[in-house]
Design an enzyme around this catalytic site. Structure first.
Site, PDB file in Angstrom:
ATOM      1  N   GLN A 236     -29.635  -5.848 -28.790  1.00 34.79           N
ATOM      2  CA  GLN A 236     -28.523  -5.306 -28.038  1.00 34.79           C
ATOM      3  C   GLN A 236     -27.826  -4.154 -28.740  1.00 34.79           C
ATOM      4  O   GLN A 236     -27.153  -3.352 -28.099  1.00 34.79           O
ATOM      5  CB  GLN A 236     -27.507  -6.411 -27.742  1.00 34.79           C
TER       6      GLN A 236
ATOM      7  N   GLU B 104     -28.610 -20.216 -28.457  1.00 32.30           N
ATOM      8  CA  GLU B 104     -28.550 -20.890 -27.158  1.00 32.30           C
ATOM      9  C   GLU B 104     -29.930 -21.216 -26.565  1.00 32.30           C
ATOM     10  O   GLU B 104     -30.321 -20.677 -25.527  1.00 32.30           O
ATOM     11  CB  GLU B 104     -27.709 -20.080 -26.152  1.00 32.30           C
TER      12      GLU B 104
ATOM     13  N   GLU C 150     -19.620 -17.378 -29.271  1.00 31.37           N
ATOM     14  CA  GLU C 150     -19.389 -16.346 -28.256  1.00 31.37           C
ATOM     15  C   GLU C 150     -18.284 -16.805 -27.317  1.00 31.37           C
ATOM     16  O   GLU C 150     -18.308 -17.936 -26.829  1.00 31.37           O
ATOM     17  CB  GLU C 150     -20.654 -16.052 -27.435  1.00 31.37           C
TER      18      GLU C 150
END
Length: 511
Positions: free
Chosen positions: A50, A195, A405
């Site tokens: 990202q 995750e 997050e």
């Protein structure tokens, strides 16, 4: 004042002080940085694909995220350039210093460090991560490193199917060994896989994220490979075994010298029953079992939740006795990823369909994909985050937790006045303090995200960043948003915040 009157007055004053103390414990109305423990860390985060860019530079090879982005996104949106963090890391670390970050969470690109997934280490990749870590340390910022964030080397996906093969356990453990050996003298906090529950649902059930494996009628894309009926379970099974293998290696080979911690992160919602009926309450717990317990219960109890094994039957893999023992206690902390709530209602008819995926196995109607693909901003519900954190205390033995997050989604634009993001952070950090005072074992909070990034489900259309990145500028100049200024003032301890108050009460400080 008469002695009896004086005594009554003293008792009344004592009672009022006690009541005030109790109410303060029950709910946080006002808070400051000093209200959190000294060892509690505040930071922000990104991930390799990202933010780094430089996708074809210095020996890096494609990951499954590269392949997915080039196949799916329109208008050339991908992480080839991203925020150019590979070249601008010193500038970004200086922004972290100016913001007052105490910690920075980032991931390592496996295919930058070990281009073929196994074998020789890429010296340029090794140099980049050493440089980044050293820059953080020199500025007093604690590095928190994730080993895998949706970006398995494409070479391993092509060779044996990546996470659906047991071969991945060996290769992931060897990759972790390289990272522990090369960076562990300066990195104390490691997350093995980001995750895995959301990764499996998107990548192996719905096909909405890398590696885009799924099967009809469950695919939301035109994928022609995979099997939604059992591959999500298989991928998570191998992720858990890879995690426990890496942790076992770290504890045997490195922990005594490096004194670090290895954990895993999990995506969670606030699970809200649609009605007060017992069926909807049971469905909410079942949904939580399938999403959160799927990852956490094997780490605590050595096996999957009973409701999962009952509903999924033979489609969910089994652990051997040895694997179960190695899994129990194999996570030094849990990273919690939380953004929003979902309403849950009982849907037993889902189990009657002959062809089922994991969402059908939940036998509950989750507003899941609608939430992920919506362009709406998240509501501010600190009470829900507090409740989910307390569930870890009540159901999983109160493990150490980092909020990995938590952040507000807005549409991408050049406006720096992100008031909704400030309100979201202000409310949820207050919710974290509420949970701390409830006894939850929370160690840190990372706002997502530090910069406006290439987002997994939205490319550059949505924004979570504290800093705006001008993508029309060849230099990709960064600009602080209101939220960055708010976070800086909070971390400096110069303002007291009311978590459910209007931003107007403090907004003038940041203009």
């Amino acid at each position: 004042m008469e002695p009896e009157t004086s005594l009554n007055f003293t008792l009344m004053l004592t009672f009022l002080l006690y009541l005030n103390l109790v109410m303060g414990v029950l709910s946080v109305d006002h808070y400051r940085r000093v209200d959190f423990p000294d060892e509690f860390v505040f930071g922000s985060g990104t991930s390799a694909y990202q933010v780094e860019g430089a996708s074809n530079e210095d020996g890096r090879t494609p990951s499954i995220w590269d392949t997915f982005a080039h196949a799916v996104y329109e208008h050339g949106e991908n992480g080839d350039l991203a925020c150019d963090g590979y070249h601008k890391y010193k500038e970004d670390v200086q922004l972290m210093v100016e913001t007052g970050l105490e910690a920075y969470r980032f991931s390592i690109s496996w295919s930058r460090l070990i281009p073929n997934g196994r074998g020789p280490v890429n010296p340029k990749g090794l140099q980049y991560y050493n440089n980044l870590i050293n820059e953080l340390i020199s500025k007093g910022i604690q590095p928190h490193v994730t080993l895998h964030n949706c970006d398995l080397p494409q070479a391993l996906e092509d060779e044996y199917g990546g996470w659906v093969s047991r071969d991945i356990i060996r290769d992931f453990t060897n990759y972790a060994d390289v990272c522990f050996r090369e960076f562990g003298d300066r990195v104390q906090y490691w997350t093995t896989v980001n995750e895995p529950n959301a990764f499996a649902l998107g990548g192996y059930d719905q096909g909405t994220s890398p590696p885009q494996r799924c099967s009809p009628p469950f695919c939301t894309t035109n994928s022609t490979r995979g099997n939604s009926t059992y591959e999500p379970y298989l991928a998570v099974h191998h992720i858990l075994l890879s995690h426990s293998s890496a942790v076992r290696l770290y504890r045997r080979k490195y922990r005594d010298q490096q004194h670090g911690y290895v954990g895993i992160s999990v995506y969670t919602f606030g699970f809200i029953p649609l009605t007060d009926s017992e069926k909807d309450k049971a469905a909410s717990q079942r949904a939580r079992d399938f999403l959160v317990g799927w990852i956490i219960e094997p780490l605590v109890h050595g096996d999957y939740p009973i409701s999962m094994k009952k509903n999924a039957g033979a489609r969910i893999p089994t652990f051997t006795t040895r694997e179960s023992e190695q899994l129990k206690g194999s996570s030094d902390f849990i990273g919690v990823i939380y953004y929003n709530n979902v309403n849950v209602t009982d849907n037993p008819d889902a189990l009657k369909t002959p062809l089922r995926d994991i969402l059908a196995d939940m036998a509950a109607s989750l507003i899941y994909l609608q939430d992920l693909f919506s362009e709406e901003e998240y509501p501010v519900t600190p009470w829900s985050l507090r409740e989910e954190l307390n569930n870890f205390q009540l159901n999983y033995g109160n493990p150490p937790i980092f909020i990995h997050e938590n952040g507000q989604r807005t549409m991408s634009n050049s406006s720096l006045q992100d008031v909704s993001r400030v309100k979201y952070l202000q409310g949820n950090i207050g919710g974290v303090l509420d949970a701390l005072r409830d006894g939850s074992n929370i160690k840190g909070y990372f706002a997502w995200s530090f910069l406006d990034l290439f987002e997994l489900l939205a490319g550059y259309k949505s924004s979570f960043g504290l800093y705006y990145v001008d993508r029309d500028d060849p230099e990709l100049k960064r600009y602080p948003k209101l939220s960055a200024k708010w976070y800086k003032w909070f971390l400096r301890g110069t303002i007291e915040l009311k978590k459910d108050a209007s931003f107007d009460s403090v907004g003038h400080l940041f203009q």
